[in-house]
Structure formats: C-alpha cells, structure tokens
Design a protein around this motif. Structure first.
Motif, PDB file in Angstrom:
ATOM      1  N   ILE A  19     -12.392  -5.872 -12.053  1.00  0.00           N
ATOM      2  CA  ILE A  19     -11.682  -6.601 -10.998  1.00  0.00           C
ATOM      3  C   ILE A  19     -10.484  -5.819 -10.484  1.00  0.00           C
ATOM      4  CG2 ILE A  19     -12.498  -8.829 -11.857  1.00  0.00           C
ATOM      5  CD1 ILE A  19      -9.636  -9.383 -12.821  1.00  0.00           C
ATOM      6  N   ARG A  20      -9.946  -4.899 -11.286  1.00  0.00           N
ATOM      7  CA  ARG A  20      -8.868  -4.043 -10.787  1.00  0.00           C
ATOM      8  C   ARG A  20      -9.419  -2.993  -9.814  1.00  0.00           C
ATOM      9  NH1 ARG A  20      -3.873  -4.469 -12.508  1.00  0.00           N
ATOM     10  NH2 ARG A  20      -3.385  -5.581 -14.447  1.00  0.00           N
ATOM     11  N   GLU A  21     -10.573  -2.450 -10.123  1.00  0.00           N
ATOM     12  CA  GLU A  21     -11.163  -1.418  -9.276  1.00  0.00           C
ATOM     13  C   GLU A  21     -11.641  -1.968  -7.942  1.00  0.00           C
ATOM     14  OE1 GLU A  21     -14.227   0.121 -11.739  1.00  0.00           O
ATOM     15  OE2 GLU A  21     -12.864   1.276 -13.032  1.00  0.00           O
ATOM     16  N   THR A  22     -11.969  -3.258  -7.900  1.00  0.00           N
ATOM     17  CA  THR A  22     -12.505  -3.869  -6.672  1.00  0.00           C
ATOM     18  C   THR A  22     -11.651  -5.079  -6.295  1.00  0.00           C
ATOM     19  OG1 THR A  22     -14.056  -5.175  -8.013  1.00  0.00           O
ATOM     20  CG2 THR A  22     -14.851  -3.083  -7.127  1.00  0.00           C
ATOM     21  N   ASP A  23     -10.337  -4.865  -6.186  1.00  0.00           N
ATOM     22  CA  ASP A  23      -9.429  -5.968  -5.889  1.00  0.00           C
ATOM     23  C   ASP A  23      -9.435  -6.276  -4.385  1.00  0.00           C
ATOM     24  OD1 ASP A  23      -7.958  -3.925  -4.762  1.00  0.00           O
ATOM     25  OD2 ASP A  23      -6.226  -4.149  -6.093  1.00  0.00           O
ATOM     26  N   ILE A  24      -8.566  -7.171  -3.964  1.00  0.00           N
ATOM     27  CA  ILE A  24      -8.586  -7.630  -2.575  1.00  0.00           C
ATOM     28  C   ILE A  24      -8.189  -6.516  -1.607  1.00  0.00           C
ATOM     29  CG2 ILE A  24      -6.230  -8.552  -2.671  1.00  0.00           C
ATOM     30  CD1 ILE A  24      -9.229 -10.121  -0.800  1.00  0.00           C
ATOM     31  N   ALA A  25      -7.272  -5.626  -2.017  1.00  0.00           N
ATOM     32  CA  ALA A  25      -6.881  -4.512  -1.156  1.00  0.00           C
ATOM     33  C   ALA A  25      -8.046  -3.541  -0.976  1.00  0.00           C
ATOM     34  CB  ALA A  25      -5.663  -3.795  -1.743  1.00  0.00           C
ATOM     35  N   TRP A  26      -8.806  -3.310  -2.063  1.00  0.00           N
ATOM     36  CA  TRP A  26      -9.996  -2.465  -1.982  1.00  0.00           C
ATOM     37  C   TRP A  26     -11.003  -3.061  -1.007  1.00  0.00           C
ATOM     38  CZ3 TRP A  26     -14.992  -3.954  -3.067  1.00  0.00           C
ATOM     39  CH2 TRP A  26     -15.958  -2.940  -3.116  1.00  0.00           C
ATOM     40  N   TRP A  27     -11.209  -4.373  -1.098  1.00  0.00           N
ATOM     41  CA  TRP A  27     -12.169  -5.040  -0.224  1.00  0.00           C
ATOM     42  C   TRP A  27     -11.799  -4.867   1.249  1.00  0.00           C
ATOM     43  CZ3 TRP A  27     -11.271  -9.577   2.835  1.00  0.00           C
ATOM     44  CH2 TRP A  27     -12.423 -10.131   3.414  1.00  0.00           C
ATOM     45  N   THR A  28     -10.540  -5.125   1.574  1.00  0.00           N
ATOM     46  CA  THR A  28     -10.084  -5.022   2.958  1.00  0.00           C
ATOM     47  C   THR A  28     -10.248  -3.604   3.489  1.00  0.00           C
ATOM     48  OG1 THR A  28      -8.428  -6.719   2.456  1.00  0.00           O
ATOM     49  CG2 THR A  28      -8.162  -5.514   4.514  1.00  0.00           C
ATOM     50  N   ALA A  29      -9.768  -2.623   2.705  1.00  0.00           N
ATOM     51  CA  ALA A  29      -9.831  -1.235   3.160  1.00  0.00           C
ATOM     52  C   ALA A  29     -11.267  -0.753   3.293  1.00  0.00           C
ATOM     53  CB  ALA A  29      -9.058  -0.350   2.182  1.00  0.00           C
ATOM     54  N   THR A  30     -12.125  -1.107   2.323  1.00  0.00           N
ATOM     55  CA  THR A  30     -13.513  -0.661   2.351  1.00  0.00           C
ATOM     56  C   THR A  30     -14.251  -1.220   3.564  1.00  0.00           C
ATOM     57  OG1 THR A  30     -13.546  -0.527  -0.067  1.00  0.00           O
ATOM     58  CG2 THR A  30     -15.672  -0.573   1.041  1.00  0.00           C
ATOM     59  N   TYR A  31     -14.045  -2.508   3.825  1.00  0.00           N
ATOM     60  CA  TYR A  31     -14.729  -3.107   4.970  1.00  0.00           C
ATOM     61  C   TYR A  31     -14.240  -2.489   6.282  1.00  0.00           C
ATOM     62  CZ  TYR A  31     -16.769  -6.350   8.228  1.00  0.00           C
ATOM     63  OH  TYR A  31     -17.490  -6.868   9.273  1.00  0.00           O
TER      64      TYR A  31
END
Length: 456
Positions: A431-443
């Motif tokens: 969950i640290r590797e795929t947190d909310i900031a990761w989700w936003t940036a990746t999308y």
C-alpha cells in the motif's frame, strides 16, 4: 502537462481544506497544476442557476451546477444508483428500468458537457470520475471538444453476461470509446471491459489500445490507494479504543466498516460470525464483532430490505450466544469520525472486508495502515474485493461460504505473532508503493502521454 487539469465528479469539496483520500489527491493535483473542479452543488431546486456557480477561485477554481428535483431523481437516484449501480455490482435482478430516467441521465450529462465545454481552453486535460458521467465524453465531443479526456470508474465493471440487462447497452461502447483513456480498478475489470467492447465491435490493438469506428482509446488498470502516512498518524494519535468499547484486552475484537449496501456482503458476514460462535470450543477467548454500517439511499427498496435483514440476523446471533456481560454483535448504523475509526482499526484483532463485489475497498488498506507493526491484526479479505489483486498476504475468503469465513476468523484470532507480522509487512509495503499520490501521477501520466502505456 501544459494545460489545466479539469476534474468532473458528482460531488465537489466545499471546504478550503478537504478531507478524504480521493478528494485530497485530486485537490493536490489541481493545486499543483492549476485547474478547475466541476461538480454538483448539492442544491436540488426548482430554480437552478443558469450556469456554473463559483465556490472558490483559490488555490484552483471550483464551479458547481444545480439539479432540479426531476433531474436529481432521474439522473442520480433512478439511473445512476438504481440502474447502473446494481448492474455494475453484478445484481441485474435489482435494476430499476425506466426510459424516462435514462433520458434524464443523458440530458444531465449533456448539460454538464455544455457547461464544461464553455470553460475549456485548448490545452486543458479533462478527468471524469465515476459512473454518474459515463456518457460525458461523448456529449463533450458533440460540443466540438478535441481535448484529451480521461475517465476513471471507481466501481467494478459489469460482466458481458450482465450488460444485456441494460436497455442502453448499445450505447455503452461508444460512451467509453469517446474517452482517450478509460481507467479501471483491477485487471479483472479490464478483462471484463474488453469482453464487452469486443462484443460491441471494438478491435483490440497493442498495449491496451482499442478501436471502435474512428475512435482509438486505451484501457488500463489503475488501482487506487490511500494516503498511508496520514492514516498512520491518525491511528497513532487516536485515543485507545478498548476503554471506550469497554472490551478487556484479552477479548478479541473483529471489525467491519462498510456503507450499508447489498454489495458489501454484511448479511453473509453476520451468518459466518454466528457459525464461528456456534463451532467454538471451551477455553477460546470471547470475540465481539463490531459492525459499523452508515446508511445510504434508504429510499430505495433494496436498502430497506438489507437493513431489516441485518437487524434480524444480529438479533438472532445475539439471542443465541449473548451473556449478561457480553453482546457478540455490536451493530452501529451510523458513521463515526475518522479519528475514532482509526483507533478502532488499531484495536481490532481482525478486520472483515468481505464484499460480494467491490471496485477496490479502501477500508482494507486503511486497516493495514493503522496497525502496530510489532503486534498487528489480521485482514480477512474477500476474493471479490478489488484490493484482493494487490493484498494477497491477507486471509482470502469466499464470502458466500460462511463455513470458510468462520474458519478464517478462527485462524486470524489464533494466528501466531510472527505470521501476523510477516503478513502485515507484505501488505504495508504494497500500500505504500501504490498510495494515492502514485495513483494520481500514474493515471495522469498515461492520460497526457508521458507514460509509455497504461498500467496493465
């Protein structure tokens, strides 16, 4: 990204300092890039404002639209939540089919498209959120919009065997094809969407790209996350929940936190807990199931029925097993403040996240973040939660199998510390590797072309 980010959602934050993982993530993205957030004002009135009304201009623009009572009923209650919601959660038997609500759903999307199109600048990028606005890109294309438009579906995608129950099924593929990027929670959702689209004549190309007519678009899996550090801080700062609950340290606490909805599998959960109690052996510590289930859409018949079912089931289990100083199921049908929830997560020896269908289920990730890594609790997770694709160190269960779930409860409550710590370490890393900031940036990287391809 040169242009502004334009976010469109059914709800829009009205506070200067919004709360909630998704809202905060979008707030931060807009604040960093500059942009506009458009959503429903919350006003249902016979005299709606003509255009978008201003909520705020700093640190980014927020504009809202009003709905009439007929629009609120047809667009939100009847079509989005009584037609699409059950279909997308694999409960076509609960769908309400009404041509008038379908018409209003389209008309509201067309109205919002016109309002947003009037605000767009050539380099702006549009990000549409969730099932309320599936046709929005097509409606915007009809207004001549050429900008890149992305869509993210927060709930599951329906199976090809379910979609024929939707009278408007012939439009679904073209609604999706009008986007440049369609983001879904899981690989399972992507596979379901590809199946539906191919049956509608779409052609599969390379790296998640598809073609329908003259439209090229991309499908990808982008599992949403949480703000892990924020939830860790909330759990560490929360007052101890044991004293508030009046549960002694040696008594086991099992927690369920769900919106009151038929997709969450709460009746199955109550039955499984009852079976766990019925098969218990002398000498086992007492266990209490605390279920928090704030109501939603209580004017829909299916929700009134599940409320009555849960009251009956909890009464039956408590009647069979309660003692003068112990109530096995504590059922709270209202929401609790976030800091209180964080403390409950940290105290709980096990967490039951057992939906029958779910897009992701962020409660599972919040529970993991809230744990004391030296003495963590155990996550019991349904195979049908989107989170199951990522959180494979949880105890996985079939929520329809009450005996299996009862067995998992017993396994969780008796699990040795070294196994609990190992499972938690794997979960917290994920969950640290795929947190909310990761989700936003990746999308957004995928939508703007900065990523080679969408996540798969």
């Amino acid at each position: 990204m040169a242009g502004r980010l334009i976010v469109i959602s059914n709800r829009i934050p009205t506070d200067a300092a919004p709360s909630g993982g998704l809202v905060v993530a979008l707030h931060d993205a807009l604040k960093a890039r500059g942009g506009l957030w458009v959503g429903h004002s919350g006003k249902v009135t016979d005299s709606p404002a003509e255009g978008l009304t201003t909520i705020a201009d700093e640190p980014y623009q927020r504009r809202a639209f009003d709905l009439t009572p007929a629009e609120h009923k047809g667009f939100y209650l009847d079509y989005a939540n009584a037609t699409l919601w059950p279909l997308f959660h694999h409960r076509a038997d609960l769908m309400t089919l009404d041509p008038e609500s379908s018409r209003i759903y389209w008309e509201v999307n067309r109205k919002v498209a016109q309002l947003v199109a009037a605000e767009l600048q050539p380099d702006d990028v549009v990000w549409v959120q969730d099932y309320h606005f599936i046709p929005l890109a097509q409606a915007m294309r009809m207004e001549g919009v050429k900008n890149r438009i992305g869509f993210f579906l927060h709930i599951p995608f329906p199976n090809a065997s379910d979609v024929p129950a939707l009278p408007e099924q012939r439009y679904l593929a073209s609604w999706l094809a009008a986007y440049d990027l369609v983001g879904l929670q899981t690989r399972r959702d992507v596979a379901a969407a590809i199946d539906v689209l191919r049956r509608s004549g779409a052609e599969m190309l390379l790296r998640g790209q598809m073609r329908l007519g003259d439209r090229h678009f991309t499908l990808g899996s982008f599992p949403i996350g949480i703000d892990v550090d924020d939830f860790v801080r909330a759990a560490e700062a929360a007052p101890p929940a044991g004293a508030t609950l009046r549960i002694p340290d040696e008594e086991k606490l099992i927690l369920g936190v769900d919106r009151l909805d038929y997709s969450k599998g709460i009746p199955n959960r109550f039955s499984a807990f009852g079976e766990f109690l019925a098969t218990g052996e002398d000498g086992e510590p007492r266990a209490t199931l605390l279920q928090i289930a704030p109501p939603s859409r209580e004017d829909v018949e299916a929700y009134r029925e599940i409320r009555e079912e849960l009251e009956t089931l909890s009464g039956r289990v408590n009647g069979n097993h309660a003692e003068l100083d112990w109530t096995p199921i504590r059922y709270i049908r209202r929401g609790l403040p976030r800091d209180v929830l964080a403390g409950l997560y940290r105290r709980a020896d096990a967490m039951l996240v057992t939906p029958l269908a779910d897009g992701m289920n962020l409660v599972a990730k919040e529970y993991v973040a809230a744990q004391d890594g030296a003495d963590p609790g155990v996550l019991i997770l349904s195979h049908f939660a989107g989170a199951a694709e990522q959180l494979d160190a949880a105890l996985m269960v079939n929520p329809y199998d009450t005996a299996e779930t009862a067995k998992a409860i017993r396994q969780a409550l008796s699990m040795p510390e070294h196994e609990r710590r190992a499972r938690h370490l794997s979960l917290i890393r994920t969950i640290r590797e795929t947190d909310i900031a990761w989700w936003t940036a990746t999308y957004l990287d995928a939508l703007t072309g900065r990523a080679a391809s969408a996540a798969a």
